[in-house]
Design an enzyme around this catalytic site. Structure first.
Site, PDB file in Angstrom:
ATOM      1  CD  GLU A 173      43.907  15.078  30.059  1.00 13.00           C
ATOM      2  OE1 GLU A 173      43.904  15.287  28.830  1.00 13.00           O
ATOM      3  OE2 GLU A 173      44.262  13.994  30.572  1.00 13.00           O
ATOM      4  CD  GLU A 202      47.899  30.545  31.472  1.00 10.61           C
ATOM      5  OE1 GLU A 202      47.042  30.055  32.228  1.00 10.61           O
ATOM      6  OE2 GLU A 202      48.418  29.910  30.533  1.00 10.61           O
ATOM      7  CD  GLN A 235      44.767  39.023  63.012  1.00 16.58           C
ATOM      8  OE1 GLN A 235      44.358  38.105  62.311  1.00 16.58           O
ATOM      9  NE2 GLN A 235      44.677  39.031  64.335  1.00 16.58           N
ATOM     10  N   GLY A 282      39.839  42.936  62.016  1.00 15.84           N
ATOM     11  CA  GLY A 282      39.227  42.253  63.156  1.00 15.84           C
ATOM     12  C   GLY A 282      38.117  41.325  62.701  1.00 15.84           C
ATOM     13  N   GLY A 283      37.105  41.180  63.518  1.00  9.71           N
ATOM     14  CA  GLY A 283      36.002  40.265  63.213  1.00  9.71           C
ATOM     15  C   GLY A 283      35.283  40.600  61.923  1.00  9.71           C
ATOM     16  CB  THR A 336      51.708  24.777  41.472  1.00 12.88           C
ATOM     17  OG1 THR A 336      52.899  24.036  41.139  1.00 12.88           O
ATOM     18  CG2 THR A 336      50.478  23.938  41.149  1.00 12.88           C
TER      19      THR A 336
END
Length: 390
Positions: free
Chosen positions: A139, A255, A349, A352-353, A378
């Site tokens: 919720e 789960e 990484q 690269g770009g 979590t």
């Protein structure tokens, strides 16, 4: 650019869980994802859910509720088939399909806690894809604290009247039925106040919000659900009133294993894409894979991935024997989702770009992965569960 499904690299320790029938099933699942899902990834992301008929196609192939007994429309197979389905989804780098929640969570609640009439009514339709299901726990104001939920179900004669709302509900937008976690009591012990009630989507007062605008997993159907004086018959109660929390705890371990399986296979897929990329990408007159930094980084990631694989497969073996402890499942979810985050970060990484460009699988994996450390409890909650056993 790399696209589509990729096979993971051979593991340093060969896996021993699967037989020839499992591998034949894997071939079928791989073909389904390659032909039906991967070509439609962009479409699913734009509309924020898969096409409704994809569920029917999956049902026709026996990919839904496969572990349910044949008497209820399933194939009566073991949970290794569920593992294969999730692994092949991850190898296809698909984050849109919500089959595992439908088949391995909702179906298990109905099979384990429902009466025969409920099983006969829902499970065969779920197996064919005629009915899409969700489970509504979280919720807006509760997060992982299930005992603090505010959605109420008040008994009025032979009907429950449900009021409240749920958020972050996988399969919510397309669902035909949702198992809703409701507060049915007022005991000082919060865990004794929860019940699970099956609510059909066509009930008056049951409405759905638009698919939520997430930073990743954009093709997955995720929305809010609203209940305004929704009346459902008393026989829609799953199991016994007040036993909802106990039922949730029993199924949450599996789960969390599902999340661990997805993350493990996702890490293997991201790694395989990166090895392929570094071999083909040139810099300073040679492939990136020939640089010592690249080789050492890939060696580090390969080792972490394979260590987690060995632990996960052992957990799965214990799951099949019904001996997997709650803390072991929590540890698998925690560690492997953290490992996946490290792998995709390091692999991006090495791109690269280009790693920052969404047309590359590693970029999509980077943003899709982040939710794994949040849902199904979590990782902070996982640590709490582990610490309680010390």
């Amino acid at each position: 650019m790399q696209s589509g499904a990729i096979r993971p690299l051979p593991h340093m320790l060969p896996r021993q869980l699967f037989n020839a029938e499992h591998e034949a099933f894997r071939d079928m699942v791989r073909k389904f994802y390659t032909q039906e899902v991967v070509p439609n990834t962009e479409k699913y992301e734009q509309q924020q859910h898969v096409d409704r008929d994809l569920w029917n196609k999956a049902g026709q192939l026996g990919l839904l509720c496969a572990t349910m007994p044949e008497a209820y429309g399933g194939s009566g197979v073991d949970r290794l088939y569920s593992m294969i389905l999730i692994e092949e989804q991850a190898y296809a780098m698909d984050s849109a399909t919500g089959f595992s929640l439908h088949s391995d969570i909702v179906a298990n609640y109905i099979f384990n806690f429902g009466n025969d009439a409920q099983k006969q009514h829902w499970l065969p339709k779920m197996a064919t894809g005629e009915v899409v299901t969700a489970i509504a726990m979280t919720e807006p104001s509760t997060g992982s604290d299930l005992q603090a939920i505010k959605t109420t179900a008040v008994l009025d004669g032979d009907e429950y009247v449900i009021n409240g709302s749920k958020i972050f509900i996988t399969n919510g937008y397309l669902c035909d039925m949702a198992i809703v976690v409701c507060k049915t009591g007022h005991s000082d012990k919060g865990s004794a106040n929860l019940s699970l009630i099956m609510v059909e989507a066509n009930r008056v007062g049951f409405s759905k919000g638009k698919p939520l605008n997430k930073i990743g997993m954009k093709g997955q159907d995720t929305c809010e659900l609203f209940f305004d004086d929704v009346r459902v018959p008393k026989h829609n109660l799953l199991g016994v009133e007040g036993m909802g929390f106990m039922m949730l705890m029993k199924e949450l371990a599996w789960e969390r294993m599902l999340v661990a399986i997805l993350c493990q296979a996702g890490a293997e897929a991201a790694f395989a894409h990166t090895v392929q990329y570094t071999k083909g990408r040139q810099a300073f007159g040679k492939s990136i894979s020939n640089f010592q930094n690249t080789r050492f980084k890939l060696a580090e990631l390969r080792t972490e991935i394979d260590f987690c694989r060995a632990y996960l497969d052992r957990c799965m073996q214990l799951q099949l024997e019904e001996q997997l402890a709650i803390d072991a499942a929590a540890a698998a979810k925690y560690k492997i989702s953290e490992m996946f985050s490290k792998v995709v970060d390091e692999c991006l990484q090495l791109h690269g770009g280009y790693g920052y460009m969404l047309e590359y699988p590693i970029a999509r994996a980077y943003i899709d992965n982040r939710a794994n450390r949040i849902y199904a409890g979590t990782n902070e909650i996982m640590k709490e569960l582990i610490s309680r056993t010390l």
